[in-house]
Write an enzyme that holds these catalytic residues in place. Structure first.
Site, PDB file in Angstrom:
ATOM      1  N   LYS A  62      47.059  51.426  39.675  1.00  0.00           N
ATOM      2  CA  LYS A  62      47.107  51.236  38.339  1.00  0.00           C
ATOM      3  C   LYS A  62      46.434  51.927  37.279  1.00  0.00           C
ATOM      4  O   LYS A  62      45.510  52.553  38.027  1.00  0.00           O
ATOM      5  CB  LYS A  62      46.883  49.682  38.134  1.00  0.00           C
ATOM      6  N   MET A  76      37.872  54.530  45.969  1.00  0.00           N
ATOM      7  CA  MET A  76      37.275  53.574  45.773  1.00  0.00           C
ATOM      8  C   MET A  76      36.277  53.803  44.211  1.00  0.00           C
ATOM      9  O   MET A  76      35.834  54.821  44.316  1.00  0.00           O
ATOM     10  CB  MET A  76      36.220  53.026  46.760  1.00  0.00           C
ATOM     11  N   GLY A  77      35.951  53.102  43.492  1.00  0.00           N
ATOM     12  CA  GLY A  77      35.390  53.100  42.361  1.00  0.00           C
ATOM     13  C   GLY A  77      35.866  53.993  41.391  1.00  0.00           C
ATOM     14  O   GLY A  77      35.248  54.869  40.409  1.00  0.00           O
ATOM     15  N   GLY A  78      37.101  54.404  41.290  1.00  0.00           N
ATOM     16  CA  GLY A  78      37.700  55.269  40.409  1.00  0.00           C
ATOM     17  C   GLY A  78      38.734  54.569  39.306  1.00  0.00           C
ATOM     18  O   GLY A  78      39.330  55.236  38.529  1.00  0.00           O
ATOM     19  N   GLY A 124      42.271  49.716  43.432  1.00  0.00           N
ATOM     20  CA  GLY A 124      42.735  50.101  44.728  1.00  0.00           C
ATOM     21  C   GLY A 124      42.251  48.565  45.803  1.00  0.00           C
ATOM     22  O   GLY A 124      43.257  47.999  46.363  1.00  0.00           O
ATOM     23  N   GLY A 125      41.235  48.013  45.493  1.00  0.00           N
ATOM     24  CA  GLY A 125      40.575  46.905  46.155  1.00  0.00           C
ATOM     25  C   GLY A 125      41.516  45.732  45.698  1.00  0.00           C
ATOM     26  O   GLY A 125      41.941  44.852  46.456  1.00  0.00           O
ATOM     27  N   SER A 170      44.260  45.494  44.287  1.00  0.00           N
ATOM     28  CA  SER A 170      45.677  45.703  44.749  1.00  0.00           C
ATOM     29  C   SER A 170      46.033  45.546  46.356  1.00  0.00           C
ATOM     30  O   SER A 170      46.821  44.594  46.381  1.00  0.00           O
ATOM     31  CB  SER A 170      46.330  47.180  44.476  1.00  0.00           C
ATOM     32  N   ASP A 213      41.089  41.910  38.028  1.00  0.00           N
ATOM     33  CA  ASP A 213      42.465  42.950  38.087  1.00  0.00           C
ATOM     34  C   ASP A 213      43.499  42.330  39.084  1.00  0.00           C
ATOM     35  O   ASP A 213      44.534  43.114  39.168  1.00  0.00           O
ATOM     36  CB  ASP A 213      42.084  44.438  38.412  1.00  0.00           C
TER      37      ASP A 213
END
Length: 283
Positions: A13, A97-99, A103-104, A106, A138
């Site tokens: 996202k 990751m951490g961006g 991602g995690g 989702s 999220d």
């Protein structure tokens, strides 16, 4: 155990804007943000087990399997539904990751959606969103399944229609811890809630802002550098609490051109904006 795997996407996202409008007594900040799904995904493969075990077949380096959001999501669904089946999970990570790309969150949402289907636990979308919120602020939007205007701590969601767009997404190569950024933001002036029409702000990229961007840019010169480079082509914005920076483009051709110019120096990708989550119809 003979295992048949089913494959499911877990899309990234972007936050097309991010305003901080208040703070709760428990320390969580109140937000106004617009979530947009993009056509760039991790892949979650799941196989139903009859022994009730949840097994992550390829743990991420440095993350204990029991702490992995996919395992926690599967266990939470077992507890909430009383399911006796288990699952083997295989995760293919593409989202950095951490961006700030979710991602995690989702991945966890995809596990909840897919296992609800595979285990035939038949929990409603609303119930799955409640479970998702226990895993992270999220997670619910990925279960909600539509691009959304989010308020509260990000859990109050209203569907929002967004025009077609393509995005150049650049990763500055740093990992930004969300909690630290909100802590650093704590003393700053808050935006007045709902003071300007979100739809009007969305009409032009120039008016959009991410109020965590200044904090992150000050702490991470690499993020500031990418923002400066992308400013040559338009009005870039950091997504979430960082570190990724994106530029909205009208066409794939325009996005490809900008990415070509950036790709010699930076890692990233080009992705199309989606109207909805690819697993919207699974619930």
């Amino acid at each position: 155990m003979n295992q048949t795997f089913h494959s499911y996407p877990a899309p990234a996202k972007l936050n097309l804007l991010l305003h901080i409008v208040g703070k709760r007594a428990d320390g969580y900040h109140l937000l106004e943000t617009v979530f947009r799904f993009i056509d760039f995904s991790d892949t979650v493969e799941l196989s139903v087990r009859d022994d009730g075990q949840i097994v992550l077949l390829n743990p991420i380096d440095g993350v204990e399997p029991e702490q992995d959001l996919t395992v926690r999501a599967a266990r939470l669904l077992q507890q909430a539904s009383g399911a006796t089946q288990g699952a083997s999970i295989r995760l293919t990570k593409r989202i950095p990751m951490g961006g700030g790309l979710g991602g995690g969150s989702s991945d966890a949402a995809t596990v909840l959606l897919a296992l609800n289907h595979l285990w035939q636990t038949n929990l409603s979308r609303e119930k799955l969103m409640e479970l998702g919120l226990q895993l992270g602020a999220d997670v619910p939007v990925f279960i909600f399944g539509k691009n959304a205007l989010a308020t509260g701590i990000g859990e109050k969601l209203n569907e929002i229609n967004l025009k077609p767009a393509w995005y150049v997404v650049i990763h500055p190569g740093v990992h930004v811890p969300t909690a630290e950024i909100f802590k650093k933001f704590a003393g700053r002036v808050l935006t007045e809630e709902g003071s300007i029409s979100i739809m009007r702000i969305l009409e032009t990229t120039q008016q959009r802002r991410n109020e965590l961007q200044q904090v992150v840019s000050g702490l991470y010169p690499a993020v500031n550098e990418v923002l400066s480079e992308l400013k040559k082509y338009g009005s870039p914005l950091m997504t979430g609490s960082g570190a990724c920076v994106f530029l909205e483009c009208q066409s794939k051709e325009e996005a490809d051109k900008v990415y070509q110019a950036m790709s010699g120096k930076y890692k990233g990708f080009v992705a199309e904006g989606l109207n909805s989550h690819p697993l919207l119809d699974i619930v």
